[in-house]
Design a protein around this motif. Structure first.
Motif, short mmCIF file in Angstrom:
data_model
loop_
_atom_site.label_atom_id
_atom_site.label_comp_id
_atom_site.label_asym_id
_atom_site.label_seq_id
_atom_site.Cartn_x
_atom_site.Cartn_y
_atom_site.Cartn_z
N ASP A 53 155.94 -31.25 -38.46
CA ASP A 53 157.32 -31.40 -38.90
C ASP A 53 157.42 -32.33 -40.11
O ASP A 53 158.34 -32.21 -40.92
CB ASP A 53 158.20 -31.95 -37.77
CG ASP A 53 158.49 -30.91 -36.69
OD1 ASP A 53 158.21 -29.70 -36.91
OD2 ASP A 53 159.00 -31.31 -35.62
N ALA A 54 156.48 -33.26 -40.24
CA ALA A 54 156.46 -34.18 -41.38
C ALA A 54 155.73 -33.59 -42.58
O ALA A 54 155.59 -34.25 -43.61
CB ALA A 54 155.81 -35.50 -40.96
N GLY A 55 155.22 -32.35 -42.45
CA GLY A 55 154.62 -31.67 -43.59
C GLY A 55 153.11 -31.68 -43.65
O GLY A 55 152.53 -31.37 -44.69
N TYR A 56 152.46 -32.03 -42.55
CA TYR A 56 151.00 -32.06 -42.53
C TYR A 56 150.43 -30.85 -41.81
O TYR A 56 151.06 -30.30 -40.91
CB TYR A 56 150.50 -33.34 -41.85
CG TYR A 56 150.95 -34.60 -42.54
CD1 TYR A 56 150.34 -35.02 -43.72
CD2 TYR A 56 152.02 -35.35 -42.05
CE1 TYR A 56 150.77 -36.17 -44.37
CE2 TYR A 56 152.45 -36.49 -42.70
CZ TYR A 56 151.82 -36.90 -43.86
OH TYR A 56 152.25 -38.04 -44.50
N GLU A 57 149.23 -30.47 -42.19
CA GLU A 57 148.47 -29.45 -41.47
C GLU A 57 147.65 -30.20 -40.42
O GLU A 57 147.13 -31.28 -40.68
CB GLU A 57 147.53 -28.71 -42.43
CG GLU A 57 146.73 -27.61 -41.78
CD GLU A 57 145.78 -26.93 -42.76
OE1 GLU A 57 144.91 -26.20 -42.27
OE2 GLU A 57 145.89 -27.16 -43.98
N VAL A 58 147.55 -29.63 -39.21
CA VAL A 58 146.90 -30.33 -38.11
C VAL A 58 145.90 -29.42 -37.41
O VAL A 58 146.16 -28.25 -37.18
CB VAL A 58 147.95 -30.82 -37.08
CG1 VAL A 58 147.27 -31.48 -35.89
CG2 VAL A 58 148.94 -31.77 -37.72
N GLU A 59 144.74 -30.00 -37.07
CA GLU A 59 143.77 -29.36 -36.19
C GLU A 59 143.46 -30.36 -35.08
O GLU A 59 143.26 -31.54 -35.36
CB GLU A 59 142.49 -28.99 -36.95
CG GLU A 59 142.75 -27.95 -38.00
CD GLU A 59 141.71 -26.84 -38.02
OE1 GLU A 59 140.93 -26.72 -37.05
OE2 GLU A 59 141.70 -26.12 -39.02
N LEU A 82 142.72 -37.35 -43.01
CA LEU A 82 142.92 -38.44 -42.07
C LEU A 82 142.54 -37.98 -40.67
O LEU A 82 142.63 -36.79 -40.36
CB LEU A 82 144.39 -38.87 -42.09
CG LEU A 82 144.79 -40.07 -41.25
CD1 LEU A 82 145.48 -41.10 -42.13
CD2 LEU A 82 145.72 -39.66 -40.15
N VAL A 83 142.13 -38.93 -39.82
CA VAL A 83 141.81 -38.66 -38.42
C VAL A 83 142.68 -39.57 -37.55
O VAL A 83 142.82 -40.75 -37.84
CB VAL A 83 140.32 -38.93 -38.11
CG1 VAL A 83 140.03 -38.80 -36.62
CG2 VAL A 83 139.43 -37.99 -38.92
N ILE A 84 143.25 -38.99 -36.50
CA ILE A 84 143.96 -39.76 -35.49
C ILE A 84 143.22 -39.53 -34.18
O ILE A 84 143.01 -38.39 -33.77
CB ILE A 84 145.43 -39.32 -35.35
CG1 ILE A 84 146.18 -39.54 -36.67
CG2 ILE A 84 146.11 -40.07 -34.20
CD1 ILE A 84 147.62 -39.05 -36.66
N THR A 85 142.81 -40.62 -33.53
CA THR A 85 142.03 -40.48 -32.30
C THR A 85 142.55 -41.35 -31.18
O THR A 85 143.04 -42.46 -31.39
CB THR A 85 140.54 -40.82 -32.56
OG1 THR A 85 139.79 -40.57 -31.37
CG2 THR A 85 140.33 -42.25 -33.00
N MET A 143 149.10 -29.41 -48.70
CA MET A 143 149.46 -30.10 -47.49
C MET A 143 148.20 -30.72 -46.89
O MET A 143 147.24 -30.03 -46.60
CB MET A 143 150.15 -29.07 -46.58
CG MET A 143 150.09 -29.28 -45.15
SD MET A 143 151.04 -28.14 -44.09
CE MET A 143 151.56 -26.78 -45.09
N PRO A 144 148.18 -32.07 -46.74
CA PRO A 144 146.99 -32.74 -46.21
C PRO A 144 146.67 -32.35 -44.77
O PRO A 144 147.57 -32.18 -43.95
CB PRO A 144 147.36 -34.22 -46.28
CG PRO A 144 148.49 -34.31 -47.24
CD PRO A 144 149.22 -33.00 -47.14
N LEU A 145 145.38 -32.22 -44.49
CA LEU A 145 144.91 -31.88 -43.15
C LEU A 145 144.63 -33.16 -42.36
O LEU A 145 143.98 -34.07 -42.87
CB LEU A 145 143.64 -31.04 -43.22
CG LEU A 145 142.93 -30.76 -41.88
CD1 LEU A 145 143.81 -29.93 -40.95
CD2 LEU A 145 141.60 -30.08 -42.12
N ILE A 146 145.12 -33.19 -41.12
CA ILE A 146 144.86 -34.30 -40.20
C ILE A 146 144.16 -33.73 -38.97
O ILE A 146 144.60 -32.73 -38.41
CB ILE A 146 146.17 -35.00 -39.79
CG1 ILE A 146 146.83 -35.62 -41.02
CG2 ILE A 146 145.90 -36.05 -38.71
CD1 ILE A 146 148.20 -36.21 -40.76
N VAL A 147 143.07 -34.36 -38.56
CA VAL A 147 142.38 -33.99 -37.33
C VAL A 147 142.82 -34.96 -36.24
O VAL A 147 142.78 -36.18 -36.43
CB VAL A 147 140.85 -34.01 -37.49
CG1 VAL A 147 140.15 -33.94 -36.14
CG2 VAL A 147 140.40 -32.85 -38.37
#
Length: 117
Positions: free
Chosen positions: A23-29, A48-51, A1-5
């Motif tokens: 819920d879409a299957g990603y790991e999140v920090e 990936l990064v979301i800012t 499962m891909p990690l997204i920051v």
């Protein structure tokens, strides 16, 4: 499962975004500002990064520029989600892979994440 920051200083927005991505299957920090997010990215090497743009200590643009300036993590895709500063993000295509305006559509966000991964 891909990690997204996620870098977002508004707790409720970060929480909702994290739940959508999980819920879409990603790991999140999550990080409450750009400096904390940069430390997480350097340590965890996310997919990936979301800012957000406006944050204390380091803006989303400063975060993206720091990531792009570090050869070890420069390849990581970055999505800017912003209310009033989307145009600033679009003026820096070298920093952001995608720019979404708040309020963003959940399906469009998830599709953008999937396309970048």
């Amino acid at each position: 499962m891909p990690l997204i920051v996620i870098a977002e200083d508004e707790f409720l927005i970060a929480d909702v975004l994290a739940m959508m991505l999980e819920d879409a299957g990603y790991e999140v920090e999550s990080a409450p500002h750009g400096r904390a997010a940069l430390a997480l990215v350097q340590e965890k090497r996310p997919a990936l990064v979301i800012t957000d743009f406006m944050m204390p200590l380091m803006t989303g643009l400063e975060l993206a520029q720091a990531i792009r300036g570090d050869a070890a993590i420069a390849h990581i895709p970055i999505i800017l989600v912003s209310g009033a500063q989307g145009s600033i993000g679009r003026a820096h295509p070298d920093a952001f892979n995608a720019v979404l305006d708040k309020p963003y559509d959940e399906k469009k966000l998830i599709a953008t994440v999937a396309a970048l991964l």
